[in-house]
Design a protein around this motif. Structure first.
Motif: not given
Length: 82
Positions: A54, A57-59, A61-62
């Motif tokens: 997660q 994935d967040s990194e 997306n960022e």
């Protein structure tokens, strides 16, 4: 020598592991303790891997969002410059 915050962190980890073990112990009453410990450890490892995924994935997306923002800013600056 162990720092106070390290000791506090270790105690939190111990409590977390103990809770996991107790949950599995209640569900697997007839299983040997070693089996319960392994399953609790695998459950914790699975949580760790899911959280790492997660985060990854967040990194990503960022990073993608920042690329788009930078592109829009560059485009805006070019429009302003004429």
């Amino acid at each position: 020598m162990v720092e106070d915050h390290e000791e506090e962190n270790m105690l939190k980890i111990c409590r977390y592991v103990d809770v996991k073990f107790q949950v599995y112990r209640q569900q697997l009453i007839k299983q040997p303790e070693s089996t319960v410990m392994v399953l609790a450890a695998l459950s914790i490892a699975e949580e760790l891997f899911e959280l790492r995924q997660q985060l990854s994935d967040s990194e990503k997306n960022e990073s993608d969002m920042m690329k788009r923002v930078n592109s829009k800013i560059e485009q805006l600056l070019e429009d302003i410059r004429g």
